[in-house]
Design a protein around this motif. Structure first.
Motif, PDB file in Angstrom:
ATOM      1  N   SER A   1     -28.640  80.120 -36.091  1.00  0.00           N
ATOM      2  CA  SER A   1     -29.277  79.396 -34.994  1.00  0.00           C
ATOM      3  C   SER A   1     -30.233  80.257 -34.189  1.00  0.00           C
ATOM      4  O   SER A   1     -30.896  79.768 -33.273  1.00  0.00           O
ATOM      5  CB  SER A   1     -28.203  78.829 -34.046  1.00  0.00           C
ATOM      6  N   ASP A   2     -30.340  81.549 -34.521  1.00  0.00           N
ATOM      7  CA  ASP A   2     -31.192  82.466 -33.761  1.00  0.00           C
ATOM      8  C   ASP A   2     -32.618  82.465 -34.284  1.00  0.00           C
ATOM      9  O   ASP A   2     -32.846  82.416 -35.500  1.00  0.00           O
ATOM     10  CB  ASP A   2     -30.649  83.901 -33.827  1.00  0.00           C
ATOM     11  N   ALA A   3     -33.572  82.579 -33.361  1.00  0.00           N
ATOM     12  CA  ALA A   3     -34.972  82.724 -33.761  1.00  0.00           C
ATOM     13  C   ALA A   3     -35.262  84.155 -34.184  1.00  0.00           C
ATOM     14  O   ALA A   3     -36.093  84.402 -35.053  1.00  0.00           O
ATOM     15  CB  ALA A   3     -35.886  82.308 -32.609  1.00  0.00           C
ATOM     16  N   THR A   4     -34.599  85.117 -33.540  1.00  0.00           N
ATOM     17  CA  THR A   4     -34.801  86.531 -33.861  1.00  0.00           C
ATOM     18  C   THR A   4     -33.449  87.234 -33.880  1.00  0.00           C
ATOM     19  O   THR A   4     -32.454  86.736 -33.356  1.00  0.00           O
ATOM     20  CB  THR A   4     -35.699  87.229 -32.820  1.00  0.00           C
TER      21      THR A   4
ATOM     22  N   SER B   1     -11.617  86.574 -33.130  1.00  0.00           N
ATOM     23  CA  SER B   1     -12.779  86.882 -32.287  1.00  0.00           C
ATOM     24  C   SER B   1     -14.064  86.416 -32.963  1.00  0.00           C
ATOM     25  O   SER B   1     -14.183  86.433 -34.191  1.00  0.00           O
ATOM     26  CB  SER B   1     -12.841  88.384 -32.026  1.00  0.00           C
ATOM     27  N   LEU B   2     -15.033  85.996 -32.158  1.00  0.00           N
ATOM     28  CA  LEU B   2     -16.352  85.608 -32.646  1.00  0.00           C
ATOM     29  C   LEU B   2     -17.417  86.467 -31.973  1.00  0.00           C
ATOM     30  O   LEU B   2     -17.254  86.863 -30.813  1.00  0.00           O
ATOM     31  CB  LEU B   2     -16.624  84.128 -32.356  1.00  0.00           C
ATOM     32  N   PRO B   3     -18.512  86.772 -32.659  1.00  0.00           N
ATOM     33  CA  PRO B   3     -19.571  87.581 -32.044  1.00  0.00           C
ATOM     34  C   PRO B   3     -20.206  86.851 -30.857  1.00  0.00           C
ATOM     35  O   PRO B   3     -20.413  85.633 -30.898  1.00  0.00           O
ATOM     36  CB  PRO B   3     -20.588  87.766 -33.174  1.00  0.00           C
ATOM     37  N   VAL B   4     -20.508  87.599 -29.815  1.00  0.00           N
ATOM     38  CA  VAL B   4     -21.146  87.060 -28.613  1.00  0.00           C
ATOM     39  C   VAL B   4     -22.496  87.757 -28.439  1.00  0.00           C
ATOM     40  O   VAL B   4     -22.568  88.990 -28.412  1.00  0.00           O
ATOM     41  CB  VAL B   4     -20.272  87.287 -27.365  1.00  0.00           C
ATOM     42  N   ARG B   5     -23.571  86.974 -28.324  1.00  0.00           N
ATOM     43  CA  ARG B   5     -24.909  87.552 -28.214  1.00  0.00           C
ATOM     44  C   ARG B   5     -25.128  88.152 -26.828  1.00  0.00           C
ATOM     45  O   ARG B   5     -24.828  87.520 -25.812  1.00  0.00           O
ATOM     46  CB  ARG B   5     -25.977  86.499 -28.509  1.00  0.00           C
ATOM     47  N   LEU B   6     -25.659  89.370 -26.799  1.00  0.00           N
ATOM     48  CA  LEU B   6     -25.975  90.061 -25.556  1.00  0.00           C
ATOM     49  C   LEU B   6     -27.471  90.064 -25.270  1.00  0.00           C
ATOM     50  O   LEU B   6     -27.875  90.291 -24.134  1.00  0.00           O
ATOM     51  CB  LEU B   6     -25.475  91.514 -25.618  1.00  0.00           C
ATOM     52  N   SER B   7     -28.280  89.819 -26.281  1.00  0.00           N
ATOM     53  CA  SER B   7     -29.731  89.960 -26.155  1.00  0.00           C
ATOM     54  C   SER B   7     -30.386  88.672 -25.696  1.00  0.00           C
ATOM     55  O   SER B   7     -29.769  87.602 -25.649  1.00  0.00           O
ATOM     56  CB  SER B   7     -30.338  90.378 -27.500  1.00  0.00           C
ATOM     57  N   CYS B   8     -31.672  88.810 -25.404  1.00  0.00           N
ATOM     58  CA  CYS B   8     -32.539  87.658 -25.171  1.00  0.00           C
ATOM     59  C   CYS B   8     -32.422  86.690 -26.354  1.00  0.00           C
ATOM     60  O   CYS B   8     -32.290  87.116 -27.499  1.00  0.00           O
ATOM     61  CB  CYS B   8     -33.974  88.158 -25.014  1.00  0.00           C
TER      62      CYS B   8
ATOM     63  N   CYS C   1     -38.419  85.597 -26.834  1.00  0.00           N
ATOM     64  CA  CYS C   1     -38.247  87.045 -26.640  1.00  0.00           C
ATOM     65  C   CYS C   1     -39.530  87.772 -27.038  1.00  0.00           C
ATOM     66  O   CYS C   1     -40.167  87.426 -28.028  1.00  0.00           O
ATOM     67  CB  CYS C   1     -37.085  87.557 -27.485  1.00  0.00           C
ATOM     68  N   SER C   2     -39.873  88.783 -26.269  1.00  0.00           N
ATOM     69  CA  SER C   2     -41.070  89.572 -26.572  1.00  0.00           C
ATOM     70  C   SER C   2     -40.732  90.809 -27.379  1.00  0.00           C
ATOM     71  O   SER C   2     -41.591  91.641 -27.631  1.00  0.00           O
ATOM     72  CB  SER C   2     -41.755  89.996 -25.269  1.00  0.00           C
ATOM     73  N   HIS C   3     -39.463  90.944 -27.796  1.00  0.00           N
ATOM     74  CA  HIS C   3     -39.038  92.148 -28.494  1.00  0.00           C
ATOM     75  C   HIS C   3     -37.927  91.814 -29.479  1.00  0.00           C
ATOM     76  O   HIS C   3     -37.366  90.730 -29.463  1.00  0.00           O
ATOM     77  CB  HIS C   3     -38.540  93.193 -27.496  1.00  0.00           C
ATOM     78  N   ARG C   4     -37.613  92.813 -30.309  1.00  0.00           N
ATOM     79  CA  ARG C   4     -36.480  92.732 -31.227  1.00  0.00           C
ATOM     80  C   ARG C   4     -35.636  93.989 -31.058  1.00  0.00           C
ATOM     81  O   ARG C   4     -36.159  95.106 -31.122  1.00  0.00           O
ATOM     82  CB  ARG C   4     -36.947  92.619 -32.685  1.00  0.00           C
ATOM     83  N   ASP C   5     -34.331  93.821 -30.836  1.00  0.00           N
ATOM     84  CA  ASP C   5     -33.442  94.986 -30.747  1.00  0.00           C
ATOM     85  C   ASP C   5     -33.317  95.622 -32.122  1.00  0.00           C
ATOM     86  O   ASP C   5     -33.183  94.936 -33.141  1.00  0.00           O
ATOM     87  CB  ASP C   5     -32.067  94.563 -30.236  1.00  0.00           C
ATOM     88  N   ARG C   6     -33.301  96.974 -32.131  1.00  0.00           N
ATOM     89  CA  ARG C   6     -33.291  97.685 -33.410  1.00  0.00           C
ATOM     90  C   ARG C   6     -32.101  98.630 -33.582  1.00  0.00           C
ATOM     91  O   ARG C   6     -31.608  98.817 -34.670  1.00  0.00           O
ATOM     92  CB  ARG C   6     -34.586  98.484 -33.537  1.00  0.00           C
TER      93      ARG C   6
END
Length: 715
Positions: A300-303, A316-323, A327-332
């Motif tokens: 369901s994520d765009a990036t 447990s399920l993953p929880v998103r911390l990022s934008c 978003c103007s960026h991508r976490d690397r």
């Protein structure tokens, strides 16, 4: 505000559909905005900058004035802190106007607020200009007197401390730089990580034509062979230790199935925890061992972004911390601080700019630590919790750097080839992968009676890449780091008569000739180093224009058929840009990697979401069809269209092919077989029709080993 009206620093004001309250550092969006009722709590300095710009609307405020007023003239801290504040304010105030930033950068002048602030009448006080100037002079004098008094009061302490300081630093400067080679296999060893007790080294090894696997080496027995930890049927490359050293966490991929795994070393039991996208995904474990963070992109994520996974909780399920959206960026990459309070995060803006951010996990506040870096590989905290080591590429040369997260000062370690550094726990030493990769442009003569191979085009010692050829200009344009910066150069078809065309001292990339040979389009970072812009070099005048665009990120540019337009992919899809500064037009919402016009209406292109080579009729953009199927064509950038067909790279298990697909027969013919890794994934091709030769970007790979480093700056 007029020159005769003063507004209190703590005065509340409105900006469009939001209310700003400096007293509690908050921004609240009202009912008419798309983010009704949201209350943002910003850092005090961010609010001070916004309030100062509002109180001086509509005037331009210089950077020096903002640093003087808000950071008391401390240019060392204020310079980067101001850039960081402006970036965050633009991001947080996007709901007011998503089309353009709320704060304008006025080149070589300063900043200006673009929305008129509304203050309460009771906060406006008439005051003569003379009195205001006098007050400002008095305040400035008071600061200088305070600084003088403090300096006088500390001079005795400084003198006594100076001797101790010199003795300590003399000792530090005597520490030699010592490199110890830890691995000696013929493969490429990457992502080294030492266990908490300092005994075991885990690393990924990727051999030519083989799957990547994790290996474990006993540092107390350096002559013993390393132990293979993972299966030959899956791919693994990077792993992190649990705080007690009993387990490893790593992404594992078998075909298209990717899982984050937990390996218990005593029992050699591996169990899946949560899905991932790639076996190279970055990850880290919190110091208390309670949560895993990793880079992932769900369906369901765009990036892609940063996710947290609770290790101690069942189901447990993953929880998103990022934008999530827009978003103007991508976490690397990501790394926890030793005390678990902070996370260092590397983020990519566009496709050539990358920077490091510091996230305070207690307050949720972020701070930008760097501006305008390139391709960061590896983040690791010093045991003191105040310094970070990282690796980045600067104009083709990779090196290691140390940054103080409090003062944001950066020091070069001067260790060429450092990649993926990782501190040894509780130590001042680190391990890293030695990674040296030079690029060169080679020419390959086609259809020769005698079998041949590609030859270096330029016999120079510098790194050069991304060739593009103009049959009209009869010149090859390329990127070279000969001056210490990646700049646009050109040479004739034999590699002679070289000329430098740009002197931007920035990371230019991906040149593309116009069809009439008069211009070269290329990418370069924007003024804020938060993305890239399409630049156009006029060869006759030497002038460089930046094409009008509302986008932060642009993929590789190519020219339209009329020499007056440039085509590149953006967040909205295939987009056409104009040399007359009109706003660009979206042609299709397909995410294109690289395109090439072969007629006035037909565009050939590769796409990010599917393999194959595709074709679109620009007069009827809904008409899209695959030209070469994904079974025959899985290349993104290493291809070029000619009158008779398409040359392209084919990456096979253990080798590479250059193939030719012919228009009239639709058959694929192998041209030449090359060693694996010869042509990089993000390379490019050119074609010289009069010589019937290809131009290729090739890389020279050196064996990559794990090195242990002792360095005076790490003490």
């Amino acid at each position: 505000m007029s020159g005769s009206v003063k507004v209190s620093k703590q005065a509340n004001f409105s900006l469009g559909h939001c209310k700003v309250s400096p007293a509690d550092n908050s921004v609240v969006f009202d009912a008419e905005s798309k983010t009704d009722g949201i209350c943002l709590s910003l850092q005090p300095k961010f609010i001070e900058v916004l309030s100062y710009l509002a109180r001086h609307y509509p005037n331009v405020v210089t950077r020096d004035e903002l640093i003087e007023e808000i950071w008391d003239g401390n240019g060392y801290v204020g310079t980067k802190a101001l850039t960081n504040a402006i970036w965050h304010l633009r991001q947080q105030l996007k709901p007011l106007n998503s089309e353009q930033p709320i704060i304008e950068t006025v080149r070589k002048a300063g900043y200006r607020l673009l929305i008129a602030p509304q203050f309460n009448a009771e906060d406006l006080v008439d005051e003569p200009d003379l009195l205001r100037r006098a007050e400002k002079q008095i305040n400035l004098l008071q600061r200088k007197l305070t600084k003088f008094a403090l300096a006088s009061g500390t001079v005795l302490v400084a003198v006594s401390a100076l001797l101790v300081w010199h003795l300590y630093h003399d000792e530090v400067h005597l520490i030699p730089t010592v490199k110890q080679q830890l691995t000696k296999a013929a493969d490429a060893e990457l992502y080294p990580n030492v266990s908490p007790d300092g005994r075991w080294l885990v690393y990924g090894s990727r051999g030519n034509g083989k799957r990547s696997s994790l290996y474990l080496k006993d540092l107390n027995s350096p002559t013993e062979m390393p132990k293979r930890l993972t299966s030959a049927k899956s791919s693994e490359l990077r792993a992190v230790w649990s705080p007690d050293g009993q387990m490893l966490y790593y992404p594992s991929q078998e075909l298209k199935d990717c899982q984050i795994m937990q390996l218990t070393l005593d029992s050699n039991e591996a169990r899946p925890l949560t899905p991932c996208n790639s076996y190279t995904a970055a990850l880290d474990v919190s110091p208390n061992g309670e949560r895993l963070v990793f880079i992932w992109q769900s369906n369901s994520d765009a990036t892609s972004g940063l996710y947290s996974f609770a290790l101690k909780e069942t189901d447990s399920l993953p929880v998103r911390l990022s934008c999530i959206n827009h978003c103007s960026h991508r976490d690397r990459d990501v790394a926890f601080s030793p005390d678990g309070r902070y996370m260092a995060i590397s983020r990519r803006f566009g496709n050539i700019s990358e920077d490091i951010f510091l996230l305070d996990l207690t307050t949720g506040q972020e701070r930008r630590l760097t501006t305008g870096l390139e391709d960061i590989r590896g983040l690791s905290w010093h045991k003191d919790g105040h310094r970070l080591v990282f690796s980045t590429e600067n104009s083709g040369v990779r090196n290691g750097y140390l940054i103080d997260v409090e003062h944001e000062g950066i020091q070069a370690l001067d260790v060429e080839g450092m990649s993926y550094p990782r501190f040894i726990p509780h130590s001042n030493e680190l391990v890293y992968a030695n990674y040296i990769r030079d690029y060169r442009v080679t020419s390959l003569a086609l259809e020769q009676s005698i079998p041949t191979t590609s030859f270096p085009l330029l016999r120079v010692e510098y790194s050069y890449r991304n060739p593009t050829y103009s049959a009209i200009a009869q010149r090859i344009a390329y990127v070279s780091n000969e001056t210490g910066f990646n700049e646009i150069w050109s040479a004739d078809s034999t590699g002679n008569n070289r000329r430098q065309h740009t002197n931007l001292k920035r990371r230019v990339a991906y040149p593309s000739w116009s069809r009439d040979g008069s211009k070269i389009a290329f990418l370069a970072p924007d003024d804020q180093n938060e993305g890239n812009k399409i630049h156009v070099l006029d060869l006759q005048t030497g002038n460089i224009a930046i094409l009008a665009t509302p986008y932060l990120d642009h993929n590789r540019p190519s020219w339209g058929w009329d020499n007056e337009t440039v085509i590149a992919s953006t967040d909205d899809g295939i987009t056409e840009f104009y040399l007359d500064n009109r706003l660009p037009q979206v042609l299709s919402h397909i995410d294109m990697r690289l395109g090439q016009m072969i007629s006035s209406q037909q565009l050939l292109f590769t796409r990010a979401d599917k393999d194959g080579l595709w074709s679109i009729d620009l007069s009827q953009p809904d008409k899209v069809h695959v030209l070469i199927s994904e079974k025959k064509f899985d290349e993104g950038y290493n291809w070029i269209a000619t009158e008779k067909g398409i040359y392209f790279r084919d990456n096979q298990q253990g080798f590479q092919l250059i193939n030719f697909w012919r228009f009239n027969t639709e058959l694929v013919t192998p041209i030449i077989k090359l060693p694996p890794g010869t042509m990089p994934r993000a390379g490019s091709m050119g074609y010289m029709p009069e010589l019937h030769s290809l131009l290729l970007t090739q890389s020279q790979n050196y064996k990559r080993d794990v090195i242990r480093l002792q360095h005076k700056l790490l003490q």
